[in-house]
Design a protein around this motif. Sequence first.
Motif, mmCIF file in Angstrom:
data_model
loop_
_atom_site.group_PDB
_atom_site.id
_atom_site.type_symbol
_atom_site.label_atom_id
_atom_site.label_comp_id
_atom_site.label_asym_id
_atom_site.label_seq_id
_atom_site.Cartn_x
_atom_site.Cartn_y
_atom_site.Cartn_z
ATOM 1 N N ALA A 126 0.831 -1.208 0.000
ATOM 2 C CA ALA A 126 0.000 0.000 0.000
ATOM 3 C C ALA A 126 0.865 1.258 0.000
ATOM 4 O O ALA A 126 0.574 2.235 -0.700
ATOM 5 C CB ALA A 126 -0.925 -0.008 1.219
ATOM 6 N N LYS A 127 1.946 1.224 0.777
ATOM 7 C CA LYS A 127 2.853 2.373 0.838
ATOM 8 C C LYS A 127 3.512 2.608 -0.516
ATOM 9 O O LYS A 127 3.625 3.752 -0.980
ATOM 10 C CB LYS A 127 3.918 2.134 1.905
ATOM 11 N N ALA A 128 3.955 1.510 -1.161
ATOM 12 C CA ALA A 128 4.586 1.640 -2.477
ATOM 13 C C ALA A 128 3.604 2.202 -3.498
ATOM 14 O O ALA A 128 3.959 3.061 -4.320
ATOM 15 C CB ALA A 128 5.109 0.278 -2.933
ATOM 16 N N GLU A 129 2.356 1.727 -3.436
ATOM 17 C CA GLU A 129 1.338 2.219 -4.366
ATOM 18 C C GLU A 129 1.056 3.702 -4.129
ATOM 19 O O GLU A 129 0.918 4.481 -5.079
ATOM 20 C CB GLU A 129 0.052 1.401 -4.207
ATOM 21 N N ARG A 178 1.632 9.332 -5.684
ATOM 22 C CA ARG A 178 2.124 10.680 -5.377
ATOM 23 C C ARG A 178 3.119 11.152 -6.431
ATOM 24 O O ARG A 178 3.054 12.301 -6.898
ATOM 25 C CB ARG A 178 2.790 10.682 -3.997
ATOM 26 N N LYS A 179 4.038 10.253 -6.832
ATOM 27 C CA LYS A 179 5.036 10.628 -7.837
ATOM 28 C C LYS A 179 4.377 10.934 -9.185
ATOM 29 O O LYS A 179 4.772 11.876 -9.878
ATOM 30 C CB LYS A 179 6.067 9.507 -7.992
ATOM 31 N N ARG A 180 3.377 10.101 -9.545
ATOM 32 C CA ARG A 180 2.677 10.356 -10.809
ATOM 33 C C ARG A 180 1.955 11.695 -10.767
ATOM 34 O O ARG A 180 1.967 12.456 -11.742
ATOM 35 C CB ARG A 180 1.678 9.228 -11.092
ATOM 36 N N ALA A 181 1.325 11.979 -9.623
ATOM 37 C CA ALA A 181 0.608 13.251 -9.487
ATOM 38 C C ALA A 181 1.576 14.429 -9.572
ATOM 39 O O ALA A 181 1.299 15.427 -10.251
ATOM 40 C CB ALA A 181 -0.150 13.281 -8.160
ATOM 41 N N GLU A 182 2.719 14.300 -8.885
ATOM 42 C CA GLU A 182 3.719 15.373 -8.933
ATOM 43 C C GLU A 182 4.247 15.560 -10.351
ATOM 44 O O GLU A 182 4.444 16.692 -10.808
ATOM 45 C CB GLU A 182 4.874 15.052 -7.980
#
Length: 216
Positions: free
Chosen positions: A79-82, A87-91
Amino acid sequence: MAKKNKKQDEKEAIDQDTIKKQQQGEPSPDGIIDSNEAVVDIEQSGAVDENTSLINKLRSDLVAAEEKIEEHKNRFLLAKAEMDNVRKRAERDVANAHKYALDKFVPELLTVKDSLELGAKAAKESVAETPNEQVSKFIEGSEMTINIFADTLKKFGVEVVDPQGELFNPEFHQAMTMVPNDDLPVNTVIEVVQKGYTLNGRLLRPAMVIVSKKTL
């Protein structure tokens, strides 16, 4: 009477010896175990069995608990990795939105800049043939406007691709034709028909060029 007392004394002596041996843990002569000792042994044996069962159950419960902990740990890590990926995709999407927000707008501005440059070029050719003060002032004003335009575009990450005299690069140049020329290395840009542009390093429009080739 004396013999009877003697036998009784011997019997009592034997009984005392037997009791003493039993207290020391030795079996009685006839192999019979005292009933109190048997009861104690049975009770101790039952207690050992009960403790063993309890220990086995605790071990089993511990293994099951450790498996549950490992399962929840793996789920948490997944879950943390997802969440990190989201978050990275959104950024990245936000950064790209800011970075390339002008993708559709800038090409329209480039068309205006092209027109200004073509007008200034035509005016220069006209003045070269027939000097004219008014046309010269027009050229001066046009060049100032073009420079301001170019500086403004540069502030927003727009860079000019003007490869005059450079080797042809298919990533940023588009060859319109090839002209024989033995004075230049093969695939040298002889003329830039239309300048290209990049936005934050990404190609918006390739430079339209004429490229050299060997004479047959």
